[in-house]
Structures are given as structure tokens and as C-alpha cells.
Design a protein around this motif. Structure first.
Motif, short mmCIF file in Angstrom:
data_model
loop_
_atom_site.label_atom_id
_atom_site.label_comp_id
_atom_site.label_asym_id
_atom_site.label_seq_id
_atom_site.Cartn_x
_atom_site.Cartn_y
_atom_site.Cartn_z
N HIS A 127 41.01 52.43 35.31
CA HIS A 127 40.16 52.28 34.14
C HIS A 127 38.70 52.50 34.45
O HIS A 127 37.83 52.09 33.71
CB HIS A 127 40.41 50.91 33.50
CG HIS A 127 41.78 50.82 32.90
ND1 HIS A 127 42.01 50.71 31.57
CD2 HIS A 127 43.00 50.86 33.47
CE1 HIS A 127 43.32 50.69 31.34
NE2 HIS A 127 43.93 50.78 32.48
N LYS A 128 38.47 53.18 35.56
CA LYS A 128 37.12 53.63 35.91
C LYS A 128 36.11 52.48 35.85
O LYS A 128 35.04 52.58 35.26
CB LYS A 128 36.65 54.75 34.96
CG LYS A 128 37.56 55.96 34.93
CD LYS A 128 36.83 57.16 35.50
CE LYS A 128 37.68 58.32 35.91
NZ LYS A 128 39.01 58.50 35.54
N GLN A 129 36.48 51.37 36.43
CA GLN A 129 35.54 50.26 36.49
C GLN A 129 34.84 50.27 37.84
O GLN A 129 35.41 50.71 38.82
CB GLN A 129 36.28 48.93 36.31
CG GLN A 129 36.87 48.76 34.94
CD GLN A 129 37.54 47.42 34.80
OE1 GLN A 129 37.26 46.51 35.55
NE2 GLN A 129 38.41 47.30 33.81
N PRO A 130 33.63 49.77 37.88
CA PRO A 130 32.94 49.71 39.17
C PRO A 130 33.69 48.78 40.13
O PRO A 130 34.32 47.81 39.72
CB PRO A 130 31.56 49.14 38.83
CG PRO A 130 31.68 48.59 37.46
CD PRO A 130 32.78 49.32 36.78
N ALA A 131 33.57 49.09 41.43
CA ALA A 131 34.35 48.40 42.44
C ALA A 131 34.12 46.89 42.42
O ALA A 131 35.06 46.11 42.56
CB ALA A 131 34.03 48.96 43.82
N ASN A 132 32.86 46.48 42.23
CA ASN A 132 32.61 45.03 42.31
C ASN A 132 33.22 44.30 41.12
O ASN A 132 33.66 43.16 41.22
CB ASN A 132 31.12 44.73 42.45
CG ASN A 132 30.32 45.28 41.29
OD1 ASN A 132 30.79 46.17 40.58
ND2 ASN A 132 29.13 44.75 41.08
N LYS A 133 33.31 45.01 39.99
CA LYS A 133 33.93 44.40 38.82
C LYS A 133 35.42 44.20 39.06
O LYS A 133 35.99 43.17 38.71
CB LYS A 133 33.71 45.31 37.61
CG LYS A 133 33.21 44.51 36.42
CD LYS A 133 32.71 45.40 35.34
CE LYS A 133 32.77 44.67 34.02
NZ LYS A 133 32.63 45.57 32.89
N ILE A 134 36.02 45.21 39.68
CA ILE A 134 37.44 45.10 40.01
C ILE A 134 37.65 43.92 40.95
O ILE A 134 38.56 43.12 40.77
CB ILE A 134 37.95 46.41 40.65
CG1 ILE A 134 37.92 47.53 39.61
CG2 ILE A 134 39.34 46.22 41.22
CD1 ILE A 134 38.41 48.85 40.11
N ARG A 135 36.76 43.84 41.94
CA ARG A 135 36.91 42.77 42.94
C ARG A 135 36.84 41.39 42.26
O ARG A 135 37.65 40.51 42.52
CB ARG A 135 35.83 42.90 44.02
CG ARG A 135 36.28 42.35 45.35
CD ARG A 135 35.31 42.65 46.49
NE ARG A 135 34.65 43.93 46.40
CZ ARG A 135 33.32 44.08 46.22
NH1 ARG A 135 32.55 43.03 46.13
NH2 ARG A 135 32.79 45.27 46.17
N ASP A 136 35.88 41.25 41.35
CA ASP A 136 35.75 39.97 40.66
C ASP A 136 36.99 39.65 39.84
O ASP A 136 37.48 38.52 39.83
CB ASP A 136 34.52 40.00 39.72
CG ASP A 136 33.23 40.09 40.51
OD1 ASP A 136 33.31 39.88 41.75
OD2 ASP A 136 32.18 40.36 39.92
N ARG A 137 37.48 40.67 39.16
CA ARG A 137 38.65 40.47 38.30
C ARG A 137 39.87 40.07 39.16
O ARG A 137 40.62 39.16 38.80
CB ARG A 137 38.94 41.76 37.53
CG ARG A 137 40.19 41.74 36.70
CD ARG A 137 39.99 41.07 35.36
NE ARG A 137 41.18 41.15 34.53
CZ ARG A 137 41.74 40.13 33.90
NH1 ARG A 137 41.19 38.93 33.99
NH2 ARG A 137 42.82 40.28 33.18
N VAL A 138 40.03 40.73 40.31
CA VAL A 138 41.15 40.41 41.19
C VAL A 138 41.05 38.96 41.67
O VAL A 138 42.02 38.21 41.66
CB VAL A 138 41.21 41.38 42.39
CG1 VAL A 138 42.19 40.88 43.43
CG2 VAL A 138 41.60 42.77 41.92
#
Ligand SMILES: Nc1ncnc2c1ncn2[C@@H]1O[C@H](COP(=O)(O)OP(=O)(O)OP(=O)(O)O)[C@@H](O)[C@H]1O
Ligand SMILES: [Mg+2]
Lengths: 359, 559
Positions: free
Chosen positions: A107-118
Motif C-alpha cells: 500500500h505504498k506506505q513509508p517504512a516507518n509507518k509500516i514499522r509502527d503499524r506492525v
């Protein structure tokens, strides 16, 4: 139930595998935020129905509408759902974090956003420290949680669970039941779970869909399913039930052996004509000691089986023509009445608990 | 009336279909069209006019040609009996006894896979030829002819039979043995009532594989056959010797027949074996038994000595200055540039061919298998693809090579420019060995959880991402197996490429053939050993690599 439009609407759905009809004319509505269980014996078509909803095995006839959109013929990738399989299907070569992030990365999200979500998801399923491990290094219950986290990561509108707990041992299963239910409530996500375990369905579901041989037998709340089983199959499949050959005498009257009893008019018994042979049904725990109702009968306790918190007794009476009644009595009652094999007692069969089903 | 729901094809499905279509087109051009070309050629005369069955009539009225049918069948049946017997007894020892050095014996028994089928013939010339070292052992019989062919073919086919039978024996159910023991059945009775029936599909399958390999092999009869003609050498002679392409086509189609039948029966057997396998059995653990273990140890030693003698003789021949007159050691025979046959260049060409085949073949095969296994819908096309992927196994290399001449060398074929290039060698080799590679890939893919794709779709991941991030890494061991299989076979194969190499694309295996033909037997042996060194090193490298790669990328496998 909610009066608004249903979130998921299945109409006249039929699925054939060659000549074999796995599902016939299934019609069902699921409302936003509901937790629905498909319950039924092995091979009844639960998984088939779930896969049709997901678009993994598209139905032969009938439509599926989700959130007002007709998705009947769409492939899974164009539908909106998350899914957890019995095998979990975790990607074995990716770490837990990577597994959970798998859907997010599209979903083309920035890496840090993905990290936070995980991290948030790991927290949510109670495994904050385990992100760097591989699936094979986790226990079954933990793998289950990861699969769940992965499925809800992309915030799908619908969560599908196919026997998610059946590969776990009994204790973990009970614990996870609560966790899943809690999570579902917290997120308010519409959820369909397939199971063949009635306890699971009764404790977790808002509504249960009982399926047998590709047909819906009954849809209702756990309470309704348990208290007012619509068909003999449901009555038999859920909980334990005494079935006694009987004859309908008139409206709300039934003869068992040489005695007549009042009975409930639930479960479509109105369609049964008088004098027709039927089965009278009553759950063992609904049988009471004493003459609390007009439906009483004197019986002999043939044997007693101690089952922990309660006792199961075999009851017989000459007036019942050799039929055996099973009754569950609390341990307290057994003590206070000093029940034992050979005791003579009077029991009553409350009319609202005595159901009749056509042969 | 209700209208059936027609599933909408997703973008993934469409893209996968395109991939599958492309690879199917490859197989169609590289396999189906050439086979059609050879078929139609057999019904035409020299001028390309349709002559019906005239070529076939001529063939069957030429006793010197039809005699080869009988020769081929005889050789193949005898080889099958001997090879399967040896393989079975050896496999029995390896799986049912507690003898020592099992691992070593197994490695030795698999060595013949690494050398061209020409090599045992060369060794036999040194051992039993006119000036052979131990020719007395033949009691006056001639090694050139059926005896030599059969010994070579047994050497060449043994590992193939061994692998199949080992698999069949390894799935035996220990519970059956315990039952037999509790019934007081003796060892011999147990063997006939439990072991043999349990392995019967494996045995039959091994038999057909050996039969097919032998009847289609061209290397051994070429080197050691003398004037004993078989179908495979006939094709070669008709085409290379007499330039009689039509008759070559006729013989090819006759050779296609037994190979095709054997292949079909083998597939059926394999399917039954799989059914046996899936009924989860308890693995059998052999118990020590002094006499039995010793007998098996001796037998395995004898088989190993046979294999090592053949290989050792070639090595010896390669290092001797001028047998039998000057037995001093030298590397003269490795100076390939001084001989006919293409020199060192042909060795480098072979390396190049093997690398290309391994890389391109692996990609093609694995992608094709993935699309067929994981794609959805379009069943007709999928079945057609499966058929095309299985077909190469039934087509003998020589037939494929000749078919390529007819197809690619035809002046009105736009692909004509490929003729004599490295490209056509790669195409023919990939196609020739497609089936086994394809089956390996399919097996690996089938072992993966089928729900990976469902989960990926629910997460809206395009298939190529799941393919590169999940499927390929998880299947890495199988992918490495496929690439080494293709590499080794590209190094050793003679049959298809012998018709296709050009002045600048001669190959090591072809050089062995040509040097042997020209009487340069020692250099031929040396070149054969070069192939062996290469394959052995690559195998070892592959072993280390896959272990390293496994440890690194597949740490998830161990818990
Ligand atoms: N791909 C298929 N081809 C043919 N028949 C199928 C296929 N999938 C399912 N069936 C049949 O359809 C019926 C319903 O299968 P389904 O998997 O939905 O059962 P289930 O209710 O999920 O059972 P279980 O509790 O065992 O998982 C079964 O009789 C099954 O044999
Ligand atoms: Mg199921």
C-alpha cells in the motif's frame, strides 16, 4: 438485530463440484460488526461457503453482496477481507514482522509507518517481543495470533476465519477464544468464523448459522440455537438431548409411553398433525426433581454417573414403556436428595423445555 | 433459470496466463513443431513430395535395417534385467542392512550419472579390447558387440534404477515387518511377502526407465557396438553417414514407439507409487545381522569395484603415453588442440552450454511449473501445457536432434539462423531434459501450503511479488536441484546435440565421440574425464552451496 442494511448479503447461493452439490440455495445476511459462526459437521459445506464469500472458489449460482457492492464474480484480490486458515499459512521464510507487514508493503506506505503499524499489531495480539522470530520458532497458539495480526493489518472490512483454533490443544483453544472475541469487539470488525466445535460457536458468536448437508438448518443467537433448536438435526447436534418416540395428541399435547404431557409449540410443531408419530425432546439438564410443573412422572434411578460438577442419571418408569431418560442433576441436589441407584423420585418435564419434532 | 456465475479473471490470472502461454509457445516451437516436421518427413521423398508409406515399406523390406529392431530389443531387455537386479540387490543392502560405508557406496553408485555414456565403452576397449589388459576373462568372446554394449549400458543405467528403487524401498512400512515377525515369518518369506510386493511399482518403473534409456542410448553402441547395429546407431548412420534423412526419420519414428510405450507405462506406475507414499507409514529401521550385513557389504563392494574400474581405466588410459607400448605417465592426451574434435574449445563450449542450460532451463521450467500449478481457470490450456512438459521424456535425444534439423534447417523457417549456433544447442538441451526438471519443480510446489496464494490475494499482493518473496525462496532447494540436473546432463549429452553442433560449437561429449571415431581413443578418454572432473566439482560445489544457502536463507527451517 440491526435494522440497517446488512453488510454482507448472500442470496440463493449454490455451489456444485461436478455432479455433487456442496451448497444449495444459501441465503444469509450478516450485519456490520457482527460475529457470525458457521457451525456444522465435517463435510457439510462450511469451508465451501467461506471460500465463496472470499472469492477463492466462486459459487455456481447466486450472489454475494458486500457493503452494498455485488462482488459475486470478483477474484479475491478485488474483494475486501482478511483471512486466517486452519494451517495459518504463515510464510515460513519471513520473520513475524515481515509476515505481518506483507500486506502493508503493497500500500505504498513509508517504512516507518509500516514499522509502527506492525509494532501496534504485535502489541494487539500480545506478542510485542517476538517480531524477529521465524514462524517455526513459535508455538501453535502464537502462530495463530500472528496469522490474525497479518489478516487484520490492512484493516479489512470482513474477517474470515476457517477453523482457526482446531489445530491447538484444549487449554490454548479456550484462551484464544476469548482473545479473538475481545479483539473482534475492540475493532468492531465484521467476522465470520467456521467451526465444527459447538462450544466455540456458542461462546464466541453473536449469531450462529447451523449448516448440514449444504443447507442452512437454522440461523440464530446462541441462546436461540440452544433453547429453540429449529430442527431435529440442530437439537441433536448441539448439546445433549433426550429423544423419545411419542405421538402428538393435540395442539401442545404429546403422549410419551402411557402418559400425556404439555409441550412447547416451538420449532414448527404447528405443522405436525394430530396423532402423527413424533419425537419428544428434552435436554437432560432441563429435567427437574419434584413436581414443579404439571408434567410430572415417577421414575426409578437406574444408575448414576459422576461427571464432576454434575451427575448424569438414567431414569426409567413402567409408564414410559421401557424408554430411558437421561437427566443431569447438580452434585448438591444429589446430596440433599441422597440420590443413588435404585432411588424412587418424582421428576417434572417443564412444558417450555419439552419440544417435539416430526419423525 | 438461474444463470451460472462466471468468475471474473483477475489481473494476476491474466498475467500468469500470459507467462504460461509464452512458455507453452516455447515448448510448441522447440518440441511439437520439430516432431511434426520429422513425422511429415518420413512420408516424403528426397524432393519433399508426399509418398505415403513408401519409406516405411522400403525400411521393412531392408533386412539389414529391420534386424536392428530385434537387436535393440534384445540388448534393452537383457540390460534391463541385469541392471534392475543389481540395483535392487544393492538398494536392498543400502536400505535394509546395517553394513558399513553405506554413504560411500551410494556416492560411488551414482558416479555414472556424471559421465557420458560413451565413457564405459572406452574403458571396455582398454580392458577387453584387442590388446585389453584383462581380455582373457572374456574367454575368446569379442567385447565389440552385444557384450560390450550391455556392460556399458548397465554401468550407464545403474544409478537411475538405483534412485527409483531406493525411493520405493524407503517408503516400506515398518509395521508390516513387525507383523511378519510376530507371525514368525522367516527372512526369506518376509522378503517375498512384504519387501518385494511393496517395491513392485518401483521395480517396474525402474525397469521401464532402464529400458528406455538403453534403447534410446547412442553412445555405448557407437563406441563398443562394432558392427552390431541398433536403432539408435542406425539413425546416426543414415543421417551422418548416408545423408538419407527420410530413412533417418523412419527409424526415428520406429524408435519413438517402444520409448513412448515404456514412458506411458512408467507414468502410470509412478502415479500408483505416489498413492502408496501418501499413506503415511512408519519408517523401517534395519537391525544388525552379522551374516546378512557381510553378504551385502561384499556385494556393494563388488558393484563399487565394477564402477570404479570403468572410471579408473579411463583415467589410466588418459594418462598413459601410448598404450600398450609406452606406459609412462603424461598429460599429452589432454592436448586436445592437437587432435581433431574441436580441441579445448569444445570443452569450453560444453561449459558454456551447461551454464546457459542450467540458468535458462531452471528459470523456464520453474516459471512454467509455477504458472501451471498456481494459476486458475483455463483448464484446457493447462492440461495441454502438462502434456507438452511430459512429452520430452518420451522423445529420444537422437530423434529430437534430427527433428531439429528438419525444422530449423528448413530454408523457409524464420528461425533458420539459429542452426549451428550455441542457442540451438541450449534450446535442444533444455527441451530434451525438460520433463524431469518440470516434475521436480511441480513436486516442490505441491508441497507448499496451497493457502499461501489465497492469503497473498487477500492481502492484495500481486503474484510476482509472492513468487519472488515466498515461492522461489521456499523452493530454493528444488531450484538448485533442477539447475544441477540440467548442468550435468548438458555436459554429458551426446544424442540430440550430435546433429546440431556447428564448426564453432563443437562440444566435449561430441569430441569424445569424434576422437574415438578417428581412433584417438586415449584423448577421447581424457576428454571424457574432463567432463567427469567438471561434473564432480560442480556437484560438490552444489552440495556446499546448497548447504550454505540453506543455512543462510532458510534458517527458518530449523527450529
Ligand atoms: N474441490 C472440491 N472438489 C470436489 N468436492 C469438494 C471440493 N471441495 C469440497 N468438496 C466437497 O464439498 C463438501 C463440503 O466441503 P467443505 O470443505 O466445505 O466441508 P466443511 O464443512 O468445511 O468440512 P470440514 O469440517 O471437514 O472442514 C464435502 O463433501 C467435500 O468433499
Ligand atoms: Mg472445512
Amino acid at each position: 438485530m440491526s435494522q440497517s442494511e446488512p453488510y454482507l448479503k448472500i442470496s440463493d447461493l449454490t455451489k456444485r463440484f461436478g455432479d455433487f452439490t456442496a451448497l444449495s440455495d444459501i441465503t444469509l445476511e450478516v450485519f456490520e460488526g457482527e460475529f457470525v459462526c458457521f457451525l456444522g459437521p465435517s463435510g457439510c459445506g462450511k469451508t465451501t461457503l467461506l471460500r465463496a464469500i472470499a472469492g477463492l472458489d466462486i459459487q455456481t449460482y447466486g450472489t454475494v453482496e458486500q457493503a452494498g457492492r455485488d462482488v459475486s464474480s470478483l477474484p479475491p484480490a478485488e474483494r475486501d477481507f482478511g483471512i486466517v486458515f486452519q494451517s495459518y499459512a504463515l510464510f515460513p521464510n519471513l520473520t513475524i514482522e515481515k509476515n505481518i507487514a506483507y500486506g502493508l508493503e503493497n500500500h505504498k506506505q513509508p517504512a516507518n509507518k509500516i514499522r509502527d503499524r506492525v509494532a501496534e499489531l504485535l502489541q494487539l495480539v500480545g506478542m510485542p517481543e517476538q517480531g524477529k522470530k521465524y514462524p517455526a520458532q513459535l508455538s501453535g497458539g502464537q502462530q495463530q495470533r500472528v496469522a490474525l495480526a497479518r489478516a487484520i493489518a490492512i484493516s479489512p472490512g470482513l474477517l474470515l476465519l476457517d477453523e482457526p483454533l482446531s489445530a491447538l490443544d484444549a487449554k490454548v483453544r479456550v484462551k484464544l477464544r476469548h482473545e479473538i472475541k475481545e479483539l473482534q469487539r475492540k475493532l468492531g470488525i465484521t467476522t465470520i468464523m467456521v467451526t465444527h466445535d459447538q462450544e466455540e460457536a456458542l461462546t464466541m458468536a453473536d449469531r450462529i448459522v447451523v449448516i448440514n448437508n449444504g443447507l442452512i438448518e437454522q440461523v440464530g443467537t446462541p441462546e436461540q440455537i440452544y433453547r429453540e433448536p429449529a430442527t431435529r438435526f440442530v437439537a441433536d447436534f448441539i448439546g445433549s438431548m433426550n429423544f423419545l418416540p411419542a405421538a402428538k395428541v393435540s395442539e401442545n399435547r404429546v403422549r410419551i409411553g402411557q402418559l400425556e404431557f404439555s409441550c412447547s409449540d416451538a420449532a414448527g410443531s404447528a405443522e405436525i398433525t394430530s396423532d402423527q408419530s413424533v419425537h419428544a425432546a428434552i435436554r437432560p439438564e432441563d429435567i427437574l426433581v419434584g413436581n414443579a410443573s404439571t408434567n410430572y412422572i415417577d421414575v426409578t434411578v437406574d444408575s448414576i454417573e459422576f461427571l464432576g460438577s454434575f451427575v448424569r442419571a438414567d431414569l426409567s418408569s413402567p409408564q414410559l414403556d421401557g424408554l430411558i431418560l437421561l437427566a443431569d442433576f447438580s452434585a448438591n441436589l444429589v446430596r440433599s436428595e441422597s440420590l443413588s441407584a435404585g432411588s424412587q423420585i418424582r421428576i417434572s418435564l417443564p412444558p417450555e423445555s419439552l419440544l417435539i419434532y416430526a419423525e | 433459470m438461474k444463470t451460472p456465475i462466471k468468475a471474473k479473471t483477475s489481473r494476476d490470472d491474466r498475467q500468469m496466463l500470459v507467462f504460461m502461454g509464452v512458455i507453452a509457445c516455447y515448448l510448441f516451437v522447440a518440441l511439437a513443431l520439430p516432431l511434426y516436421a520429422i513425422l511429415s518427413k518420413s512420408f516424403k521423398n528426397d524432393d519433399g513430395e508426399f509418398v505415403g508409406l513408401a519409406n516405411y515399406l522400403e525400411y521393412f523390406n531392408t533386412p539389414s535395417l529391420t534386424y536392428s529392431i530385434q537387436n535393440s530389443l534384445t540388448i534393452s531387455i537383457i540390460t534391463t534385467l541385469i541392471s534392475v537386479t543389481i540395483a535392487f540387490t544393492l538398494a536392498y543392502g543400502l536400505s535394509r542392512s546395517c553394513m558399513r560405508f553405506k554413504g560411500l557406496f551410494k556416492i560411488i553408485a551414482l558416479v555414472p550419472i556424471l559421465v557420458p555414456s560413451l565413457l564405459p565403452g572406452i574403458a571396455l576397449i582398454y580392458l577387453f579390447g584387442r590388446q585389453g589388459m584383462i581380455r582373457g576373462l572374456l574367454f575368446g568372446h569379442d567385447i565389440y558387440g552385444p557384450i560390450g554394449i550391455v556392460i556399458s549400458e548397465v554401468f550407464f543405467t545403474l544409478p537411475h534404477a538405483l534412485i527409483i528403487i531406493m525411493t520405493a524401498l524407503s517408503i516400506a512400512d515398518a509395521r508390516l515387518y513387525e507383523a511378519a515377525q510376530s507371525l514368525n515369518a522367516g527372512k526369506i518369506k518376509t522378503f517375498f511377502t512384504v519387501t518385494l510386493p511393496g517395491a513392485r511399482y518401483g521395480l517396474i518403473s525402474a525397469g521401464f526407465v532402464v529400458f528406455t534409456l538403453t534403447i534410446t542410448d547412442f553412445g555405448a553402441p557407437k563406441v563398443i557396438g562394432g558392427d552390431f547395429n541398433v536403432l539408435a546407431t542406425d539413425i546416426y548412420k543414415q543421417v551422418i553417414g548416408q545423408q538419407n534423412f527420410e530413412m533417418g526419420a523412419v527409424v526415428s519414428l520406429i524408435l519413438l514407439l517402444p520409448a513412448g510405450v515404456a514412458f506411458t507405462v512408467d507414468r502410470i506406475m509412478q502415479r500408483k507409487q505416489v498413492a502408496l507414499l501418501s499413506a503415511r507409514a512408519v519408517a523401517y529401521e534395519p537391525k544388525p545381522s552379522t551374516s546378512f550385513d557381510w553378504i551385502m557389504f561384499c556385494w556393494a563392494t563388488i558393484v563399487s569395484i565394477f564402477i570404479l574400474t570403468i572410471l579408473g581405466t579411463c583415467q589410466y588410459a588418459a594418462l598413459i603415453k601410448f598404450y600398450p607400448y609406452d606406459l609412462t605417465l603424461s598429460l599429452n592426451n589432454y592436448q586436445f588442440d592437437l587432435m581433431d574434435g574441436g580441441g579445448w574449445e569444445s570443452f569450453y563450449n560444453s561449459l558454456e552450454l551447461a551454464c546457459w542450460t542450467a540458468v535458462i532451463g531452471t528459470v523456464l521450467v520453474f516459471l512454467g511449473a509455477y504458472m501451471v500449478e498456481k494459476g486458475k481457470g483455463f483448464h484446457l490450456g493447462r492440461n495441454l501445457f502438462q502434456f507438452l512438459a511430459m512429452l520430452p521424456m518420451a522423445v529420444p535425444g537422437l530423434v529430437l536432434g534430427l527433428a531439429y534439423i528438419f525444422f530449423f534447417n528448413s530454408p523457409n523457417n524464420p528461425l533458420n539462423f539459429l542452426y549451428h549456433t550455441m542457442a540451438i544447442l541450449v534450446i535442444s538441451t533444455v527441451t530434451h531434459f525438460y520433463t524431469v526438471a518440470h516434475l521436480t519443480a511441480v513436486t516442490a510446489l505441491k508441497q507448499m501450503d496451497p493457502e499461501f496464494e489465497s492469503v497473498a490475494a487477500s492481502l492484495k499482493t500481486p503474484f510476482y511479488r509472492t513468487f519472488t518473496r515466498i515461492t522461489a525462496p521456499v523452493c530454493l532447494p528444488a531450484i538448485l536441484d533442477i539447475s544441477i540436473y540440467l548442468f550435468v546432463n548438458a555436459m554429458t549429452t551426446v544424442s540430440a546435440v550430435v546433429f546440431l553442433y556447428g564448426p564453432h560449437t563443437s562440444l566435449a561429449s561430441v569430441a569424445v565421440l569424434n576422437m574415438d571415431d578417428a581412433g584417438d581413443i586415449a584423448p577421447a578418454a581424457a576428454m571424457g574425464m574432463m567432463i567427469f572432473y567438471t561434473n564432480a566439482s560442480v556437484r560438490i560445489l552444489h552440495g556446499l552451496l546448497s548447504r550454505g544457502v540453506l543455512r543462510k536463507t532458510q534458517s527458518w527451517r530449523s527450529r
